[in-house]
Design a protein around this motif. Sequence first.
Motif, mmCIF file in Angstrom:
data_model
loop_
_atom_site.group_PDB
_atom_site.id
_atom_site.type_symbol
_atom_site.label_atom_id
_atom_site.label_comp_id
_atom_site.label_asym_id
_atom_site.label_seq_id
_atom_site.Cartn_x
_atom_site.Cartn_y
_atom_site.Cartn_z
ATOM 1 N N ARG A 287 75.339 31.659 35.040
ATOM 2 C CA ARG A 287 74.287 30.634 34.992
ATOM 3 C C ARG A 287 74.839 29.247 35.291
ATOM 4 O O ARG A 287 74.154 28.414 35.896
ATOM 5 C CB ARG A 287 73.609 30.619 33.613
ATOM 6 N N TRP A 288 76.070 28.982 34.881
ATOM 7 C CA TRP A 288 76.660 27.649 35.022
ATOM 8 C C TRP A 288 77.393 27.445 36.343
ATOM 9 O O TRP A 288 77.944 26.382 36.588
ATOM 10 C CB TRP A 288 77.633 27.395 33.869
ATOM 11 N N GLY A 289 77.413 28.478 37.191
ATOM 12 C CA GLY A 289 78.052 28.322 38.499
ATOM 13 C C GLY A 289 79.533 28.631 38.522
ATOM 14 O O GLY A 289 80.204 28.377 39.524
ATOM 15 N N LEU A 290 80.059 29.198 37.449
ATOM 16 C CA LEU A 290 81.473 29.561 37.399
ATOM 17 C C LEU A 290 81.716 30.930 38.017
ATOM 18 O O LEU A 290 82.703 31.139 38.730
ATOM 19 C CB LEU A 290 81.942 29.561 35.936
ATOM 20 N N VAL A 291 80.817 31.871 37.744
ATOM 21 C CA VAL A 291 80.945 33.259 38.181
ATOM 22 C C VAL A 291 79.951 33.534 39.303
ATOM 23 O O VAL A 291 78.778 33.158 39.211
ATOM 24 C CB VAL A 291 80.695 34.219 36.992
ATOM 25 N N ASN A 292 80.429 34.209 40.361
ATOM 26 C CA ASN A 292 79.547 34.551 41.483
ATOM 27 C C ASN A 292 78.721 35.800 41.219
ATOM 28 O O ASN A 292 77.539 35.850 41.552
ATOM 29 C CB ASN A 292 80.377 34.774 42.753
ATOM 30 N N HIS A 293 79.367 36.829 40.646
ATOM 31 C CA HIS A 293 78.690 38.116 40.445
ATOM 32 C C HIS A 293 79.157 38.736 39.134
ATOM 33 O O HIS A 293 80.320 38.601 38.754
ATOM 34 C CB HIS A 293 79.015 39.097 41.584
ATOM 35 N N ILE A 294 78.246 39.452 38.466
ATOM 36 C CA ILE A 294 78.578 40.243 37.276
ATOM 37 C C ILE A 294 78.278 41.704 37.595
ATOM 38 O O ILE A 294 77.191 42.032 38.095
ATOM 39 C CB ILE A 294 77.750 39.807 36.054
#
Length: 265
Positions: A176-183
């Motif tokens: 949500r915060w733009g740190l992770v591209n994909h989960i």
Amino acid sequence: MESSSPDKLIQVRRDPDGIAYVTINRPKLLNSLTRPMMVDLARAFKSLDADDSVRAVILSGSGRAFCSGVDLTSAEDVFKGDVKDVETDPVAQMERCRKPIIGAIGGFAVTAGFEIALACDVLVASKGAKFMDTHARFGIFPSWGLSQKLSRIIGPNRAREVSLTATPITAEQGERWGLVNHIVEATELLKKAREIAEAMIKNNHDLVLRYKSVVNDGLKLDLQHALLLEKERAHDYYNGMTKEQFKKMKEFISGRSSKKPASKL
């Protein structure tokens, strides 16, 4: 395929298609880093950067963690060294690496592990992965960029809270915060990272390297100077192209256009 021996704590594998894998391999101690491991990790990325057969790199940790940070039982050996020595600094070598780096984050990425994750260009996280900054908890001063990079990604207020309280960021919050591209599910982590690497290596290799460079270098500047940087590098790029290269570009674009399905609009 070229691979490191399975007992090495930093493993490197080069696949024939141009994708390389770097694995932090100390699972019983949650991939905590000793000084020799840090040096080996730095050397691995320097070597991959210099290897013209490598076009993208996937970085992961074996077992239940990506990297739980520095092994604090050898803290003096780590921190009394020269933190400004870029040759033995894995984060500095990752930042110097021209090839795209995809971080496959399974489990915990803590402190130094968090900083290594922040040196990647794209992050894929497994469900349940967590990012945590414990510098303030243990009295360790950051030297691999966490105090500066995190606030630029998730915003200064969130970054201050995360770092000053040592509160973990879940994979879902990170997305949500733009740190992770994909989960993804843990079993799909390396598969997703590879999909991204494969999409990258299908493109013009020279332009991929130049694009990564201009994005990352531009982030160090204010917008006005970053836009000027883009103009300067575009000018140099096109001025350096031959008539034959322009011809091939035109042929490639024409070929792609002829294969496109008709628009529904």
